[in-house]
Design an enzyme around this catalytic site. Structure first.
Site, PDB file in Angstrom:
ATOM      1  N   GLU A 102      12.126   2.864  14.218  1.00 52.99           N
ATOM      2  CA  GLU A 102      11.225   3.888  13.696  1.00 52.99           C
ATOM      3  C   GLU A 102       9.967   3.887  14.535  1.00 52.99           C
ATOM      4  O   GLU A 102       9.845   3.110  15.489  1.00 52.99           O
ATOM      5  CB  GLU A 102      10.891   3.607  12.226  1.00 52.99           C
ATOM      6  CG  GLU A 102      10.275   2.244  11.987  1.00 52.99           C
ATOM      7  CD  GLU A 102      10.184   1.876  10.512  1.00 52.99           C
ATOM      8  OE1 GLU A 102      10.251   2.785   9.663  1.00 52.99           O
ATOM      9  OE2 GLU A 102      10.049   0.678  10.220  1.00 52.99           O
ATOM     10  N   LEU A 143      11.185   1.265   7.084  1.00 56.02           N
ATOM     11  CA  LEU A 143      10.587   1.716   5.834  1.00 56.02           C
ATOM     12  C   LEU A 143      11.225   3.047   5.465  1.00 56.02           C
ATOM     13  O   LEU A 143      11.243   3.975   6.280  1.00 56.02           O
ATOM     14  CB  LEU A 143       9.074   1.884   5.991  1.00 56.02           C
ATOM     15  CG  LEU A 143       8.347   2.321   4.728  1.00 56.02           C
ATOM     16  CD1 LEU A 143       8.350   1.208   3.682  1.00 56.02           C
ATOM     17  CD2 LEU A 143       6.925   2.751   5.040  1.00 56.02           C
ATOM     18  N   ARG A 164       8.230   3.996  -4.812  1.00 60.07           N
ATOM     19  CA  ARG A 164       8.292   3.016  -3.722  1.00 60.07           C
ATOM     20  C   ARG A 164       7.242   1.924  -3.901  1.00 60.07           C
ATOM     21  O   ARG A 164       7.481   0.757  -3.591  1.00 60.07           O
ATOM     22  CB  ARG A 164       8.115   3.700  -2.363  1.00 60.07           C
ATOM     23  CG  ARG A 164       8.310   2.737  -1.196  1.00 60.07           C
ATOM     24  CD  ARG A 164       8.301   3.443   0.137  1.00 60.07           C
ATOM     25  NE  ARG A 164       7.009   4.085   0.410  1.00 60.07           N
ATOM     26  CZ  ARG A 164       6.762   4.806   1.491  1.00 60.07           C
ATOM     27  NH1 ARG A 164       7.707   4.999   2.394  1.00 60.07           N
ATOM     28  NH2 ARG A 164       5.567   5.355   1.681  1.00 60.07           N
ATOM     29  N   TYR A 184       0.830  -1.208   0.000  1.00 62.83           N
ATOM     30  CA  TYR A 184       0.000   0.000   0.000  1.00 62.83           C
ATOM     31  C   TYR A 184       0.856   1.246   0.000  1.00 62.83           C
ATOM     32  O   TYR A 184       2.061   1.201   0.265  1.00 62.83           O
ATOM     33  CB  TYR A 184      -0.942   0.001   1.206  1.00 62.83           C
ATOM     34  CG  TYR A 184      -0.282   0.352   2.523  1.00 62.83           C
ATOM     35  CD1 TYR A 184      -0.423   1.631   3.072  1.00 62.83           C
ATOM     36  CD2 TYR A 184       0.474  -0.584   3.226  1.00 62.83           C
ATOM     37  CE1 TYR A 184       0.180   1.964   4.277  1.00 62.83           C
ATOM     38  CE2 TYR A 184       1.078  -0.266   4.439  1.00 62.83           C
ATOM     39  CZ  TYR A 184       0.914   1.012   4.966  1.00 62.83           C
ATOM     40  OH  TYR A 184       1.519   1.330   6.160  1.00 62.83           O
ATOM     41  N   ARG A 204      -7.790 -20.434  -1.238  1.00 64.84           N
ATOM     42  CA  ARG A 204      -6.796 -20.249  -0.192  1.00 64.84           C
ATOM     43  C   ARG A 204      -5.702 -21.319  -0.264  1.00 64.84           C
ATOM     44  O   ARG A 204      -5.953 -22.509  -0.102  1.00 64.84           O
ATOM     45  CB  ARG A 204      -7.460 -20.280   1.190  1.00 64.84           C
ATOM     46  CG  ARG A 204      -6.520 -19.822   2.302  1.00 64.84           C
ATOM     47  CD  ARG A 204      -7.226 -19.790   3.655  1.00 64.84           C
ATOM     48  NE  ARG A 204      -6.368 -19.132   4.632  1.00 64.84           N
ATOM     49  CZ  ARG A 204      -5.377 -19.734   5.287  1.00 64.84           C
ATOM     50  NH1 ARG A 204      -5.103 -21.003   5.057  1.00 64.84           N
ATOM     51  NH2 ARG A 204      -4.641 -19.054   6.171  1.00 64.84           N
ATOM     52  N   LYS A 262       6.547  -2.006   2.012  1.00 62.26           N
ATOM     53  CA  LYS A 262       5.353  -1.407   2.621  1.00 62.26           C
ATOM     54  C   LYS A 262       4.171  -2.343   2.433  1.00 62.26           C
ATOM     55  O   LYS A 262       3.282  -2.121   1.602  1.00 62.26           O
ATOM     56  CB  LYS A 262       5.076  -0.024   2.018  1.00 62.26           C
ATOM     57  CG  LYS A 262       4.136   0.837   2.862  1.00 62.26           C
ATOM     58  CD  LYS A 262       4.102   2.260   2.331  1.00 62.26           C
ATOM     59  CE  LYS A 262       3.129   3.141   3.093  1.00 62.26           C
ATOM     60  NZ  LYS A 262       3.585   3.436   4.464  1.00 62.26           N
TER      61      LYS A 262
END
Length: 287
Positions: free
Chosen positions: A181, A206, A52, A33, A100, A148
């Site tokens: 972070e 990140l 990114r 995302y 799945r 991310k």
């Protein structure tokens, strides 16, 4: 004004936007995302976010759902439909819908979802006047924090612990005692000598797009910078501290685990970098 979302080729009222129960984002957090901020009708750091996003997709061997220029076009149209002047667009891509199975599906089509959010202000006046508090918690995340992904359970737990402690953010601390972070931000300090310090990019953090812009803006202003790890104790003895992200820009941190940072007030370097970023973002590409 009505709130609109985008799902796989369709612009829909937000309440009607849904994905399949067997989407791999839902079942495996198999997705990535980005959050793109819109400030005064302009995208902040759009090129960096798109770059990114492409890197995250490549690291997970996932296809773009459409050409990057088409994804950008959808971003702009969604911003227009929502009348966004100040706010953000959340963009998520998953590997798609498939029965799945842990293995990658052979022919799944990526799912593309975007939602929009309006904001009245990106920080409360008291946050800028008094700064915010952070707490420190052990970093229990996986080893590829540079991607991310939508696998955000550990940051969710850290953010909840911060909220229950009356703090704004949680700083994640590695086993060696250094800060990696924040749960949804990058962490910074300003030493007594006036040097800006933040952890270098690696698999441990990140590499924030706002972080990269702040580093560039600091260099343009002659602010000395060191990209290296720092400990909680070093942060407590620093002159200033702050967090950065797409939605906070540079937000002063004045308390860590209940103890004051510097004189307990927002610092000059932090506030100068925040203003520099706002000036830069307001001159960016129109939404």
């Amino acid at each position: 004004m009505a709130r609109w979302a985008y799902v796989n080729g369709r612009y829909l009222p937000h309440a009607q936007a849904t994905v399949h129960v067997e989407d791999r984002g839902f079942q495996f957090a198999d997705g990535v995302y980005e959050v793109v901020t819109i400030l005064d009708g302009r995208f902040a750091d759009l090129d960096g976010h798109m770059e990114r996003l492409g890197r995250s997709l490549a690291e997970l061997r996932m296809d773009w759902p459409a050409a990057p220029r088409v994804v950008e076009r959808i971003l702009r149209e969604l911003a227009r439909r929502n009348g966004l002047v100040n706010g953000s667009i959340y963009l998520q891509i998953t590997r798609g819908v498939a029965p799945r199975d842990f293995k990658f599906p052979a022919n799944a089509k990526p799912t593309l979802v975007m939602t929009a959010k309006r904001v009245a202000a990106f920080a409360k006046p008291e946050q800028l006047e008094q700064g915010v508090a952070v707490i420190t918690v052990p970093d229990i995340r996986w080893g590829r924090r540079d991607i991310k992904t939508v696998g955000l359970l550990a940051p969710v737990l850290a953010k909840q612990q911060a909220a229950e402690s009356g703090a704004y953010e949680a700083w994640l601390v590695d086993s060696d005692g250094t800060v990696t972070e924040g749960s949804s931000s990058n962490a910074w300090i300003v030493t007594g000598a006036g040097t800006l310090v933040t952890r270098p990019p690696s698999h441990a953090i990140l590499n924030g797009i706002t972080r990269l812009s702040l580093l560039r803006l600091a260099a343009e202003r002659g602010i000395p910078v060191e990209e290296r790890p720092f400990t909680v104790e070093e942060a407590l003895s620093a002159r200033e501290a702050f967090v950065s992200s797409a939605g906070t820009f540079a937000l002063p941190v004045t308390r860590i685990d209940g103890r004051p940072v510097g004189d307990g007030k927002p610092g000059a370097v932090t506030m100068a970098l925040r203003q520099a970023y706002l000036d830069y973002a307001k001159g960016s590409t129109a939404a």
